[in-house]
Scaffold this active site. Structure first.
Site, PDB file in Angstrom:
ATOM      1  N   LYS A 197      17.039  16.599 -29.593  1.00 12.45           N
ATOM      2  CA  LYS A 197      16.768  16.165 -28.214  1.00 12.45           C
ATOM      3  C   LYS A 197      16.792  17.390 -27.329  1.00 12.45           C
ATOM      4  O   LYS A 197      17.483  18.372 -27.647  1.00 12.45           O
ATOM      5  CB  LYS A 197      17.839  15.174 -27.737  1.00 12.45           C
ATOM      6  CG  LYS A 197      17.402  14.325 -26.577  1.00 12.45           C
ATOM      7  CD  LYS A 197      16.538  13.169 -27.032  1.00 12.45           C
ATOM      8  CE  LYS A 197      16.057  12.320 -25.879  1.00 12.45           C
ATOM      9  NZ  LYS A 197      15.410  11.095 -26.346  1.00 12.45           N
TER      10      LYS A 197
HETATM   11  P1  NAD Z   1      11.536   6.095 -17.311  1.00  9.56           P
HETATM   12  O1  NAD Z   1      11.906   7.314 -16.564  1.00  9.56           O
HETATM   13  O2  NAD Z   1      10.103   5.757 -17.504  1.00  9.56           O
HETATM   14  O3  NAD Z   1      12.251   4.811 -16.665  1.00  9.56           O
HETATM   15  C1  NAD Z   1      13.631   4.819 -16.368  1.00  9.56           C
HETATM   16  C2  NAD Z   1      13.953   3.565 -15.581  1.00  9.56           C
HETATM   17  O4  NAD Z   1      15.359   3.563 -15.312  1.00  9.56           O
HETATM   18  C3  NAD Z   1      13.247   3.483 -14.216  1.00  9.56           C
HETATM   19  O5  NAD Z   1      12.781   2.174 -14.007  1.00  9.56           O
HETATM   20  C4  NAD Z   1      14.375   3.794 -13.226  1.00  9.56           C
HETATM   21  O6  NAD Z   1      14.210   3.169 -11.976  1.00  9.56           O
HETATM   22  C5  NAD Z   1      15.550   3.182 -13.963  1.00  9.56           C
HETATM   23  N1  NAD Z   1      16.836   3.674 -13.455  1.00  9.56           N
HETATM   24  C6  NAD Z   1      17.200   4.956 -13.252  1.00  9.56           C
HETATM   25  N2  NAD Z   1      18.441   4.985 -12.725  1.00  9.56           N
HETATM   26  C7  NAD Z   1      18.854   3.702 -12.614  1.00  9.56           C
HETATM   27  C8  NAD Z   1      20.027   3.082 -12.144  1.00  9.56           C
HETATM   28  N3  NAD Z   1      21.049   3.789 -11.689  1.00  9.56           N
HETATM   29  N4  NAD Z   1      20.092   1.718 -12.177  1.00  9.56           N
HETATM   30  C9  NAD Z   1      19.068   0.976 -12.643  1.00  9.56           C
HETATM   31  N5  NAD Z   1      17.926   1.519 -13.101  1.00  9.56           N
HETATM   32  C10 NAD Z   1      17.831   2.870 -13.086  1.00  9.56           C
HETATM   33  O7  NAD Z   1      12.283   6.243 -18.729  1.00  9.56           O
HETATM   34  P2  NAD Z   1      11.931   5.539 -20.113  1.00  9.56           P
HETATM   35  O8  NAD Z   1      11.083   6.451 -20.901  1.00  9.56           O
HETATM   36  O9  NAD Z   1      11.511   4.142 -19.860  1.00  9.56           O
HETATM   37  O10 NAD Z   1      13.368   5.550 -20.822  1.00  9.56           O
HETATM   38  C11 NAD Z   1      14.353   4.552 -20.558  1.00  9.56           C
HETATM   39  C12 NAD Z   1      15.412   4.610 -21.640  1.00  9.56           C
HETATM   40  O11 NAD Z   1      14.790   4.407 -22.921  1.00  9.56           O
HETATM   41  C13 NAD Z   1      16.162   5.953 -21.780  1.00  9.56           C
HETATM   42  O12 NAD Z   1      17.466   5.684 -22.232  1.00  9.56           O
HETATM   43  C14 NAD Z   1      15.378   6.672 -22.858  1.00  9.56           C
HETATM   44  O13 NAD Z   1      16.127   7.674 -23.497  1.00  9.56           O
HETATM   45  C15 NAD Z   1      15.086   5.505 -23.784  1.00  9.56           C
HETATM   46  N6  NAD Z   1      13.969   5.716 -24.701  1.00  9.56           N
HETATM   47  C16 NAD Z   1      12.728   6.030 -24.229  1.00  9.56           C
HETATM   48  C17 NAD Z   1      11.695   6.183 -25.150  1.00  9.56           C
HETATM   49  C18 NAD Z   1      10.282   6.459 -24.702  1.00  9.56           C
HETATM   50  O14 NAD Z   1       9.394   6.468 -25.578  1.00  9.56           O
HETATM   51  N7  NAD Z   1      10.017   6.638 -23.436  1.00  9.56           N
HETATM   52  C19 NAD Z   1      11.942   6.065 -26.521  1.00  9.56           C
HETATM   53  C20 NAD Z   1      13.221   5.725 -26.959  1.00  9.56           C
HETATM   54  C21 NAD Z   1      14.239   5.558 -26.032  1.00  9.56           C
END
Ligand code: NAD
Length: 439
Positions: free
Chosen positions: A125
């Protein structure tokens, strides 16, 4: 599935690793899961301590010229946890709270995910401590190109392959690929676009990658919910986060006839008793940055959001959001974790005591890395798969991983979270057993 808790871990293993146990540290929490699973599956001691720590922890610092002419120093991280199964693989996060322990936790989870979902990658990561939402595109590009340059000897298409995560996207992946390719020898230049996945389709990205994590989660729900007596059609759900993972999960579930009743993000929480129009909401968030003020909804408090009586709650935002206080409010029958490590160990205990079924993160969100692997294979073989082909293969990986978690829960009499780690470490342990430890 059973919800029996594993025995507490002995302090001696933490003393041996010279780690002062901190229950609130997200890396220590992840390490405890890995160690618990390693002990339950009876991995030899040397394998337990190998998996408890990352192989490499890289920290870089570099200046970037900002739009107003001043130079700002940025700190970047790349943690390579384990590569027993294949090249290191894992996203790069741009966020103000990125820290070394944070990245170590996420790298460890990547090792577990790849093993669980059956892709031949190890876990890594990366992170850049910055606030991408307050940086111009030019500042983001210069920071990304400097980060890539600083890490250029530590990443590579057969060694360590980054991807998007919170705060990064396909544009940033395109800049990483381009920078790395510009630094490569002529003969390798084209092939070196494989240094990252999650690229735009026109730059070698895979069809189906953008929605892959949400799609993978939906495949897990399609597999698990009917056996819990809850058909997807008509199923009610609430989501924390409506970015890539949450937004795609919401849209895909709506397409299957489920009802997204509430969403909470950094801007607030919204509710619609019937259902929120998932696609309109996604477009609204794209334009306005958050869910607050969405016309076809009413605002609700955080407490009311957690207390909603829904079939499934899907945390898809940041780590450690469901602690004991939130868990004691939750009235969902199932928590399906889209985010990495969204539930703290104490939150987990409360959910288990209250009989909430947990579909753990390393199972539910492994669709992203699975389609990243498909992208890497397509680039390597100069082929392009249709979206239907990508989805078909993804469904098969997700369904098989869900079956492995179920089988581990039965075999080791443990809850689904530890079972998901058991299924992962079993495979890595087998590899170490056969190949031995050099020299
Ligand atoms: P993103 O940046 O697209 O979305 C993040 C979301 O979290 C947004 O809607 C934001 O408003 C919300 N958020 C941030 N702070 C917040 C708070 N304090 N309270 C409530 N909501 C809050 O990110 P993403 O890519 O959707 O990733 C989200 C999670 O999924 C992370 O833990 C990431 O590591 C995990 N993840 C993502 C992927 C991927 O392919 N994008 C793959 C595996 C895991």
């Amino acid at each position: 599935m059973t919800t029996e808790k594993p025995a507490p871990l002995p302090d001696s293993i933490f003393e041996e690793l010279a780690i002062h146990r901190d229950p609130d540290n997200v890396f220590h929490q992840t390490m405890e899961h890995v160690l618990a699973a390693s002990m339950i599956t009876e991995l030899p001691h040397h394998q337990q301590i190998i998996l408890a720590q990352p192989n490499n922890e890289i920290i870089v610092q570099f200046p970037v010229r900002m739009d107003d002419g001043h130079h700002k120093l940025f700190k970047g991280y790349r943690v390579q946890h384990n590569n027993a199964l294949g090249p290191y693989k894992g996203g790069i996060r741009y966020h103000p709270d990125v820290s070394l322990d944070h990245v170590k936790s996420l790298a460890t989870l990547m090792t577990m995910k790849c093993a669980l979902v059956g892709v031949p990658f190890g876990g890594a990561k990366g992170g850049l401590r910055c606030d991408p939402w307050n940086m111009s595109p030019g500042e983001q590009e210069r920071a990304t190109r400097r980060l890539t340059t600083a890490l250029s000897t530590q990443i590579g298409p057969e060694y360590d392959i980054p991807a998007p995560d919170v705060g990064t996207n396909e544009q940033i992946m395109a800049w990483i690929a381009d920078t790395y390719q510009q630094m490569s020898d002529g003969a390798d230049q084209q092939d070196n676009k494989r240094v990252v996945t999650g690229k735009p389709v026109c730059c070698g990205g895979s069809l189906g990658r953008t929605k892959a994590t949400g799609q993978g989660l939906v495949f897990v729900l399609e597999e698990a919910m009917p056996s819990l007596g809850i058909p997807i059609e008509g199923m009610t759900c609430s989501l924390i986060g409506y970015g890539n993972v949450g937004g795609w999960t919401g849209q895909l579930l709506s397409g299957l006839g489920a009802k997204v009743q509430a969403v909470m993000d950094h801007s607030g929480a919204i509710y619609n008793e019937d259902h929120l129009p998932a696609q309109h909401l996604f477009e609204y968030v794209g334009k306005n940055g958050g869910v607050a003020g969405f016309p076809q909804s009413e605002p609700i408090s955080t407490e009311d959001f957690y207390s909603l009586n829904v079939d499934v709650l899907i945390p898809a935002a940041l780590e450690q959001m469901i602690g004991p206080d939130e868990a004691s409010l939750i009235n969902a029958k199932v928590v399906a974790e889209g985010a990495n490590a969204p539930t703290t160990p104490r939150g987990d205990e409360v959910l288990m005591e209250r009989g909430v079924e947990i579909l753990p993160a390393i199972l539910c969100n492994s669709g992203g890395v699975t389609v990243s692997y498909f992208e890497w294979v397509q680039n390597k073989t100069s082929t392009t798969w249709t979206e239907a082909e990508v989805d078909k293969r993804l469904r098969s990986h997700m369904t098989e991983a869900a079956a492995r978690v179920r089988s581990a829960a039965g075999k080791y009499h443990c809850g689904t979270r530890i079972a998901s780690f058991c299924a992962a470490v079993e495979l890595i342990g087998e590899v170490y057993q056969v190949r031995g430890v050099f020299p």
